[in-house]
Design an enzyme around this catalytic site. Structure first.
Site, PDB file in Angstrom:
ATOM      1  CB  CYS A  78      -0.893  -0.044   1.167  1.00 57.41           C
ATOM      2  SG  CYS A  78      -2.035   1.524   1.195  1.00 57.41           S
ATOM      3  CB  CYS A 224      -5.010   2.590  -5.186  1.00 56.16           C
ATOM      4  SG  CYS A 224      -4.134   1.169  -5.021  1.00 56.16           S
TER       5      CYS A 224
END
Length: 289
Positions: A78, A224
């Site tokens: 992430c 993202c």
């Protein structure tokens, strides 16, 4: 009482990518999917990713970070969350501008580029069908046909692993595709045994891409980081852009560079601290019943 009751939790975001940081470097407790989902139920803590810091495993690192999606599944990477972790670990330490953390995807170098701007080296991309992974060999992982275009016409996806599996569709009109409908279907397509992040991207020019993302385990998202990296790599691989570009997502802009010298993909952008709270015992009632 549940071991996490009363623990501090930090709410942050990277371009609206909702992040919660839980520092367990002084504890041996490991979260399970039920506990992750319980934390996500707190209205003020609803997150895209939960970044859980454990004691370092490798020398020279600050923490081993496990990454969980809102649905309780574990992620390999992430980028926005890692940049938030870098802020958390460095914001009170003016003597340092860099650190290393370890994740399922390896050791990641993070750097402070401004008061609230951080970069992270996300690792090299992986293009082999087994490394992505795909359920079966395909002729070209940069051009996998899916019957999702107008009237069921094939639309090609570029598949790449950037810590997580990603499928990137380059289109001329982002508004022509309903990602809220296509995303869940494509995420769980049988070709992706570990599911996949789904991005639809429009290349504006050689150094600017606009992207919408359906994030595996989280759904539609403002931003993202690993998807931004996957999109840039896929675009550069097809000659649509150079090896560095601005990637614009609904939450704002990220800068992504794919270095030739060592194959590293570097993600940079702002982070935002929102608040600190504690995990209420009520969240874990079912787990302790």
């Amino acid at each position: 009482m549940h071991p996490l009751a009363g623990r501090p939790a930090i709410k942050m975001n990277g371009l609206g990518n909702a992040i919660v940081i839980l520092d367990l470097r002084d504890s041996n407790y490991e979260l399970d999917a039920q506990t992750v989902r319980a934390i996500a139920q707190a209205p003020e803590l609803c997150f895209d990713q939960l970044m859980v810091l454990h004691a370092p495993v490798s020398s020279g690192t600050e923490a081993y970070v496990r990454i969980y999606n809102r649905d309780g599944s574990e992620a390999g990477a992430c980028g926005n969350g890692t940049r938030c972790v870098a802020w958390y670990l460095l914001h009170d330490d003016e003597a340092r501008d860099s650190l290393r953390v370890e994740t399922q995807n390896g050791i990641l170098e993070c750097r402070r580029e401004g008061a609230r701007r951080f970069s992270v080296e996300m690792g090299p991309p992986k293009f082999g069908w087994q490394a992505i992974p795909l359920a079966q060999p395909v002729a070209d992982t940069a051009a996998i046909p899916f019957p999702i275009g107008p009237a069921g016409a094939p639309l090609s996806a570029a598949a790449v692993n950037m810590g997580n599996p990603h499928a990137v569709f380059f289109v001329k009109d982002l508004d022509a595709y309903d990602l809220s409908m296509l995303g869940p279907r494509l995420e769980r397509d049988p070709l992706f045994p570990e599911r996949a992040n789904i991005s639809f991207a429009r290349v504006l020019d050689r150094d600017h891409i606009v992207v919408s993302v359906w994030e595996r385990g989280a759904g539609l998202t403002y931003a993202c980081g690993s998807a931004a990296c996957a999109v840039l790599v896929a675009a550069a691989r097809q000659g649509l852009t150079g090896r560095s570009a601005i990637v614009s997502l609904p939450g704002g802009d990220l800068t992504v560079s794919w270095r030739e010298s060592d194959d590293q993909v570097v993600l940079a952008g702002p982070v935002e601290w929102e608040f600190e709270t504690v995990l209420e015992p009520l969240l874990f009632e079912e787990a302790t019943a």
